[in-house]
Design an enzyme around this catalytic site. Structure first.
Site, PDB file in Angstrom:
ATOM      1  N   SER A 153     -58.761  26.631  25.277  1.00 49.65           N
ATOM      2  CA  SER A 153     -57.497  27.118  24.736  1.00 49.65           C
ATOM      3  C   SER A 153     -57.820  28.132  23.653  1.00 49.65           C
ATOM      4  CB  SER A 153     -56.697  25.962  24.126  1.00 49.65           C
ATOM      5  OG  SER A 153     -55.612  26.442  23.343  1.00 49.65           O
ATOM      6  N   TYR A 170     -56.669  18.639  18.499  1.00 48.25           N
ATOM      7  CA  TYR A 170     -56.639  19.506  19.683  1.00 48.25           C
ATOM      8  C   TYR A 170     -57.509  20.737  19.462  1.00 48.25           C
ATOM      9  CZ  TYR A 170     -54.711  22.310  23.530  1.00 48.25           C
ATOM     10  OH  TYR A 170     -54.571  23.071  24.666  1.00 48.25           O
TER      11      TYR A 170
END
Length: 264
Positions: A153, A170
């Protein structure tokens, strides 16, 4: 069509190849399953929910894709061996592994719960490592061939803009995945295995929708040079490049598919 053009197109041909896609029942995973299947790969998708898997499999079959599915929680170490057994049984070997399953959790860093941290890392890194290790050992290394595609990501390439998400686990897990990709590419290149990562920006998916709604789609789009979010087609070319012979000399690389957001 000229012979040269035919040869160029064959570089992306996946006929006879097999692909395992985790988190393949919806969102980015389903988009990538479509891309690989459309170009000839036999596809096995896995996720945690039966109904979503059945719906995704039906959608892929309507496109003429050879697809199978298995319901599994890829974040649980005890599930990995069974998943690999099933994948080997149904596909014979796994040529392409797309590590797409992932989780996020939002909370301020100073109050971030340990169980949330563990949940995110257990799926995004620990389970991913165990699955990749097992597929490598049982299918890719013995045959001296494989394509590992990790879905990182842009959150793994930078922090979050002030006033936006608070997703410390994350971001940290995706940053770990970026260097996991480089380190594994360095080791497994000797076996003819390429290891690369895609780093998507914002795509409207169930996991990201809360953040998109909170910040505003127009605001997020305005923060990217192309002034748009990703759509249902935007990961397809990139995953095909990494999965096919067109990308056979690319390894250890991180490709951001983010409308240019990571460039600013």
């Amino acid at each position: 069509m000229s012979a040269h053009m035919t040869h160029a197109r064959k570089l992306f041909d996946l006929d006879g190849r097999t692909a395992l896609i985790t988190g393949g029942s919806r969102g980015l995973g389903l988009q990538m399953a479509e891309a690989l299947g459309d170009f000839g790969a036999r596809v096995l998708i896995c996720a945690r929910k039966d109904d979503e898997l059945q719906s995704a499999a039906a959608r892929l079959q309507e496109r003429g894709i050879s697809v199978d599915w298995v319901c599994v929680d890829a974040g649980k170490p005890e599930s990995i061996a069974g998943l690999v057994d099933t994948a080997m049984e149904r596909l014979g070997n796994i040529d392409i592994l797309v590590n797409n399953a992932g989780a996020s959790w939002g909370a301020p860093a100073e109050d971030y719960p340990l169980d949330a941290w563990d949940k995110v890392f257990n799926l995004n890194m620990r389970g991913l490592f165990l699955l990749t290790q097992a597929i490598g050992k049982r299918s890719m290394i013995p045959r001296k061939f494989g394509r590992v595609i990790n879905i990182a990501s842009i959150a793994g390439l930078r922090g979050n803009p002030p006033g936006s998400m608070k997703t410390i686990a994350y971001n940290a897990s995706k940053g770990a995945l970026v260097n996991f990709t480089r380190a594994l590419a360095s080791e497994w290149g000797a076996y003819g295995i390429t290891v690369n990562a895609l780093a998507p920006g914002f795509f409207p998916t169930r996991m990201s929708q809360g953040v998109i709604d909170g910040i505003g789609e127009n605001t997020l789009a305005a923060m990217t040079p192309l002034q748009r979010l990703g759509d249902d087609e935007d990961l397809k070319g990139a995953v095909l490049l990494f999965a096919s012979d067109a990308g056979k000399h690319i390894s250890g690389q991180i490709l951001a598919v983010d409308g240019g957001a990571s460039a600013v």
